[in-house]
Motif scaffolding. Structure first.
Motif, PDB file in Angstrom:
ATOM      1  N   LEU A  64       0.813  -1.214   0.000  1.00 25.33           N
ATOM      2  CA  LEU A  64       0.000   0.000   0.000  1.00 25.33           C
ATOM      3  C   LEU A  64       0.846   1.263   0.000  1.00 25.33           C
ATOM      4  O   LEU A  64       0.322   2.359  -0.006  1.00 25.33           O
ATOM      5  CB  LEU A  64      -0.929   0.022   1.232  1.00 25.33           C
ATOM      6  CG  LEU A  64      -2.023  -1.026   1.255  1.00 25.33           C
ATOM      7  CD1 LEU A  64      -1.553  -2.304   1.911  1.00 25.33           C
ATOM      8  CD2 LEU A  64      -3.250  -0.513   1.967  1.00 25.33           C
ATOM      9  N   GLY A  66       3.289   2.360  -2.120  1.00 25.66           N
ATOM     10  CA  GLY A  66       3.811   2.973  -3.340  1.00 25.66           C
ATOM     11  C   GLY A  66       5.150   2.415  -3.765  1.00 25.66           C
ATOM     12  O   GLY A  66       5.746   2.889  -4.732  1.00 25.66           O
ATOM     13  N   ALA A  67       5.631   1.391  -3.066  1.00 23.19           N
ATOM     14  CA  ALA A  67       6.954   0.847  -3.380  1.00 23.19           C
ATOM     15  C   ALA A  67       6.900  -0.293  -4.400  1.00 23.19           C
ATOM     16  O   ALA A  67       7.921  -0.897  -4.717  1.00 23.19           O
ATOM     17  CB  ALA A  67       7.630   0.366  -2.097  1.00 23.19           C
ATOM     18  N   MET A  69       6.718  -0.596  -7.602  1.00 19.90           N
ATOM     19  CA  MET A  69       7.515  -0.589  -8.827  1.00 19.90           C
ATOM     20  C   MET A  69       8.992  -0.891  -8.564  1.00 19.90           C
ATOM     21  O   MET A  69       9.767  -1.062  -9.487  1.00 19.90           O
ATOM     22  CB  MET A  69       7.357   0.740  -9.579  1.00 19.90           C
ATOM     23  CG  MET A  69       5.974   0.958 -10.177  1.00 19.90           C
ATOM     24  SD  MET A  69       5.342  -0.449 -11.136  1.00 19.90           S
ATOM     25  CE  MET A  69       6.434  -0.417 -12.560  1.00 19.90           C
ATOM     26  N   HIS A  70       9.370  -0.934  -7.297  1.00 21.85           N
ATOM     27  CA  HIS A  70      10.728  -1.356  -6.952  1.00 21.85           C
ATOM     28  C   HIS A  70      10.747  -2.818  -6.544  1.00 21.85           C
ATOM     29  O   HIS A  70      11.669  -3.559  -6.848  1.00 21.85           O
ATOM     30  CB  HIS A  70      11.271  -0.496  -5.805  1.00 21.85           C
ATOM     31  CG  HIS A  70      11.534   0.906  -6.229  1.00 21.85           C
ATOM     32  ND1 HIS A  70      12.761   1.330  -6.662  1.00 21.85           N
ATOM     33  CD2 HIS A  70      10.707   1.965  -6.335  1.00 21.85           C
ATOM     34  CE1 HIS A  70      12.688   2.604  -7.007  1.00 21.85           C
ATOM     35  NE2 HIS A  70      11.446   3.014  -6.810  1.00 21.85           N
ATOM     36  N   ILE A  94      -2.721  -0.445  -3.152  1.00 18.20           N
ATOM     37  CA  ILE A  94      -2.991   0.822  -3.832  1.00 18.20           C
ATOM     38  C   ILE A  94      -1.989   0.948  -4.977  1.00 18.20           C
ATOM     39  O   ILE A  94      -0.804   1.203  -4.751  1.00 18.20           O
ATOM     40  CB  ILE A  94      -2.896   1.996  -2.836  1.00 18.20           C
ATOM     41  CG1 ILE A  94      -3.959   1.790  -1.745  1.00 18.20           C
ATOM     42  CG2 ILE A  94      -3.101   3.321  -3.571  1.00 18.20           C
ATOM     43  CD1 ILE A  94      -4.027   2.892  -0.723  1.00 18.20           C
ATOM     44  N   PRO A  96      -1.436   2.759  -8.638  1.00 18.53           N
ATOM     45  CA  PRO A  96      -1.942   3.740  -9.606  1.00 18.53           C
ATOM     46  C   PRO A  96      -2.130   3.102 -10.989  1.00 18.53           C
ATOM     47  O   PRO A  96      -1.365   2.221 -11.388  1.00 18.53           O
ATOM     48  CB  PRO A  96      -0.840   4.798  -9.645  1.00 18.53           C
ATOM     49  CG  PRO A  96      -0.058   4.602  -8.391  1.00 18.53           C
ATOM     50  CD  PRO A  96      -0.155   3.153  -8.052  1.00 18.53           C
ATOM     51  N   VAL A  98      -1.448   4.000 -13.901  1.00 15.29           N
ATOM     52  CA  VAL A  98      -0.327   4.062 -14.850  1.00 15.29           C
ATOM     53  C   VAL A  98       0.665   2.920 -14.639  1.00 15.29           C
ATOM     54  O   VAL A  98       1.440   2.591 -15.539  1.00 15.29           O
ATOM     55  CB  VAL A  98       0.452   5.399 -14.755  1.00 15.29           C
ATOM     56  CG1 VAL A  98      -0.421   6.555 -15.196  1.00 15.29           C
ATOM     57  CG2 VAL A  98       0.982   5.647 -13.344  1.00 15.29           C
ATOM     58  N   ASP A  99       0.652   2.314 -13.461  1.00 15.83           N
ATOM     59  CA  ASP A  99       1.609   1.231 -13.191  1.00 15.83           C
ATOM     60  C   ASP A  99       1.075  -0.139 -13.594  1.00 15.83           C
ATOM     61  O   ASP A  99       1.845  -1.113 -13.664  1.00 15.83           O
ATOM     62  CB  ASP A  99       1.972   1.207 -11.697  1.00 15.83           C
ATOM     63  CG  ASP A  99       2.780   2.429 -11.285  1.00 15.83           C
ATOM     64  OD1 ASP A  99       3.396   3.054 -12.172  1.00 15.83           O
ATOM     65  OD2 ASP A  99       2.798   2.750 -10.079  1.00 15.83           O
ATOM     66  N   LYS A 102       2.562  -1.689 -16.696  1.00 14.68           N
ATOM     67  CA  LYS A 102       3.971  -2.051 -16.463  1.00 14.68           C
ATOM     68  C   LYS A 102       4.077  -3.351 -15.671  1.00 14.68           C
ATOM     69  O   LYS A 102       4.949  -4.186 -15.926  1.00 14.68           O
ATOM     70  CB  LYS A 102       4.684  -0.930 -15.692  1.00 14.68           C
ATOM     71  CG  LYS A 102       4.811   0.363 -16.486  1.00 14.68           C
ATOM     72  CD  LYS A 102       5.505   1.427 -15.631  1.00 14.68           C
ATOM     73  CE  LYS A 102       5.142   2.825 -16.111  1.00 14.68           C
ATOM     74  NZ  LYS A 102       5.378   3.841 -15.099  1.00 14.68           N
TER      75      LYS A 102
END
Lengths: 133, 554
Positions: A64, A66-67, A69-70, A94, A96, A98-99, A102
């Motif tokens: 949750l 935001g990490a 994408m890592h 959570i 977004p 746009v991710d 990916k």
């Protein structure tokens, strides 16, 4: 009797908000799956090692903070390295919009956003977990 | 009024027999269940019979404060409109604070990022992707200086949501205040500093419970002498509720946490009336309107009576429970996000009718991301509309005397006392946590709630009913990795430019005090002045006390 689907549930990163991970762990268990709940603050290395050791069919991540994408690319790379390409990785949290594409491109298709019914997640995992022989 | 012994029954029984039953035969009620969001059954009507024997002598501003701690309610002073904010670098957050002050916000509230909350510097392996994401990154005094640049700490009150590293962050704030020439004797604000709810709910703990409790009592003792207007703790139910508790569990566990802190303070040799007046509370405002109002009213009475009777407090300021409220983040939906403005407005109104002393209203996009400047402004405007347009601030405790509210308030009190008996029976809250009791209660309640949603016994508009297929996504705040790069570079530079001998000496002094019995705030202030990092200070204490690891309960 067919073997139970084995699911590793983990919270990577530093976030401690584990309500969702725990509710899902219990729902999957009640749906007849074998759930290995790893708990908080797991590194990608720890998660992949657990998946290997536990012969997991599915890894469920709750993120949750935001990490994602890592954390996700690292987990996918490690799975490949260990020859665990057929382990399904699903993620709840959570994320977004746009991710999402990916994450799909990395091979993560089960992405469950806030408000997803538990039954939907159970059905998805049942349909997509690698076949057990 | 007819007594229960009357053969015709009470007035309510007669009404149910003669008026309700014939009606039900013709037109039955909806399916129900008629329960609160916490699963509490609710009668169709409350009458004077439900409040018989209740103490009706309560007045606002008088013990036990069920109707409020101020005799004049909001006619004297409105609640503080305190919007929680923080993201990215200290400079970015500093700009958001200046925007909020310009928009009429009356207090600051700092959200720190996860590395800061967990006492880790950004170069630690667990901080991958976390720097500046959920809050602002504060590594050292240098960041605290940037965070409050151009904001006078003598003139504004600041709330800081920080728990395990609360002493380190608080020390940084004090040093910035000192640099600005502000007097520690007059500055005010709040540190959350509530570790018990971290073990129960939010899980941002570092050290085991007992040394964690010592850090907290060290702050109580330090502030009683040095920073007398500072709120040394904000005992928090918010996170307990967000983690899935019922309204009653939130109330019972939070106040019991409060009693635990008071007991530890007393055991550390402090006088109750020297530190309890600076304790404050933080509750959730969830969607069940009346249940929440009853919760706040019950909280004040329970605390006042416990302070007076259980701890023998004599100062009325020890009895009076002051609290902050935040609307329920967990109630917000990612679906049809504009509906969240309405949810938040109702929750905020409940908090105001319950007499909150300060309030944070969530933004409509918070199930998706951190709020944008626009959505954060709507959230603040929601409070201003309640304060200035609704008229509810004209009268103190407007719902006092409602049969329903008074009965619910009493039910909340009775239910809390039952939970307290159970926890006291285990030896206290630290012991209850060590055996996983509140954790299990929360896991069970959150699972039950989720199942009620799946069965559609509880309707969440836009999620399990009234679903809209053709939703357009809204614009959200996307936090990239710029802050991480900036902070990592700054960390490396800091370690090159500061006096590293002074850092080493100060950390060694901290460790010595931690191994002994002195007040940890004193050596921490010197560490901060030497520009030691949050990670270094926490690591120094990890070496002494180790780290807490929980046994997960599902």
């Amino acid at each position: 009797m067919s073997q139970k689907i084995r699911v590793v549930i983990a919270k990577p990163g530093l976030d401690g908000h584990d309500r969702g991970a725990k509710v899902i762990a219990r729902a999957l268990r009640d749906a007849g799956m074998e759930v290995i709940y790893m708990g908080l603050r797991q590194t990608p290395e720890m998660i992949v090692a657990a998946a290997l050791q536990e012969d997991a069919d599915v890894i469920g991540l709750s993120i949750l903070s935001g990490a994602h994408m890592h954390i996700c690319p690292r987990i996918m790379a490690l799975l490949k390295e260990k020859g665990l390409d057929d382990v399904q990785v699903v993620i709840g949290g959570i994320i977004p919009g746009v991710d999402i594409a990916k994450l799909n491109a990395m091979g993560i298709h089960g992405i469950f956003l806030p408000g997803t019914p538990m039954q939907h997640i159970i059905d998805y995992i049942a349909a997509h977990a690698r076949a057990r022989v | 009024m007819k007594s229960v012994a009357d053969p015709a029954g009470t007035r309510k029984q007669r009404w149910e027999r003669e008026v309700v039953e014939p009606t039900l035969r013709k037109s039955p009620e909806r399916k129900g269940p008629f329960t609160t969001i916490s699963g509490r059954p609710i009668d169709r009507l409350y009458t004077e019979e439900d409040v018989e024997g209740l103490d009706d002598t309560n007045n606002p501003g008088e013990f036990p404060y069920v109707r409020g701690i101020h005799p004049t309610g909001y006619r004297g002073k409105l609640w503080t409109m305190r919007q929680f904010a923080g993201f990215g670098t200290p400079e970015e957050t500093n700009q958001r604070y200046k925007d909020l002050i310009a928009a009429g916000g009356t207090g600051l509230s700092v959200a720190f990022d996860l590395p800061t909350l967990m006492g880790r510097d950004p170069d630690h392996e667990l901080c991958l992707g976390e720097v500046g994401k959920c809050g602002v990154s504060v590594m050292s005094l240098a960041d605290m200086e940037r965070l409050f640049e151009g904001i006078s700490l003598a003139d504004i009150t600041t709330s800081m949501t920080i728990n395990s590293p609360a002493p380190m962050i608080f020390a940084m704030y004090l040093v910035v205040a000192e640099q600005q020439g502000a007097d520690w004797k007059t500055i005010s604000g709040t540190i959350q500093n509530d570790i018990l709810k971290e073990f129960i709910a939010q899980k941002e703990y570092i050290f085991p419970p007992r040394p964690s409790m010592r850090l907290i009592t060290d702050i109580f003792a330090f502030c009683a002498k040095e920073v007398p207007k500072w709120n040394t703790i904000s005992v928090s139910g918010y996170h307990i509720r967000e983690a899935g508790s019922t309204s009653l569990q939130e109330l019972a566990f939070t106040l019991r946490d409060g009693l635990e802190y008071v007991q530890y303070g007393v055991d550390a040799g402090l006088d109750v009336d020297d530190f309890v007046p600076r304790m404050s509370f933080f509750f959730n405002s969830h969607s069940d309107f009346f249940e929440e109002i009853a919760k706040y009213r019950a909280a004040r009475k329970l605390w006042a009576e416990a302070m007076k009777n259980r701890f023998g407090a004599k100062n009325p300021r020890s009895w009076a429970l002051r609290f902050h409220t935040q609307t329920a983040g967990v109630s917000l939906t990612a679906q049809q996000p504009y509906n969240n403005v309405v949810r938040t407005a109702l929750q905020a109104l409940a908090a105001v009718l319950g007499g909150t002393n300060s309030l944070h209203t969530n933004s409509l996009d918070e199930a998706l991301a951190l709020p944008t400047k626009e959505t954060a402004t709507i959230a603040l405007r929601t409070q201003q509309i309640i304060a200035h347009e609704s008229g509810v601030t004209n009268v103190v405790d407007p719902l006092g005397g409602s049969y329903f509210i008074e009965k619910l308030t009493q039910d909340m009190i009775d239910g809390t006392l039952k939970y307290w008996d159970t926890i006291d029976g285990m030896g206290g809250m630290v012991e209850a946590i060590e055996r996983g009791y509140p954790q299990k209660e929360l896991a069970e309640a959150s699972y039950q709630f989720q199942q009620a949603v799946e069965r559609k016994e509880k309707i969440i508009v836009g999620v399990n009913d009234f679903i809209q297929a053709d939703e357009k996504p809204i614009e959200i705040l996307y936090i990239d990795d710029t802050a991480s790069g900036v902070q990592l570079k700054r960390l490396a530079e800091l370690k090159q430019t500061r006096d590293n001998d002074r850092v080493r000496r100060s950390l060694a002094a901290l460790q010595e005090v931690a191994r002994g019995r002195g007040n940890t705030m004193v050596p921490l202030l010197e560490c901060v002045r030497a520009y030691a990092t949050v990670g270094e200070m926490c690591d120094t204490l990890r070496e002494v006390w180790g780290e807490y690891e929980e046994v997960p309960v599902i």
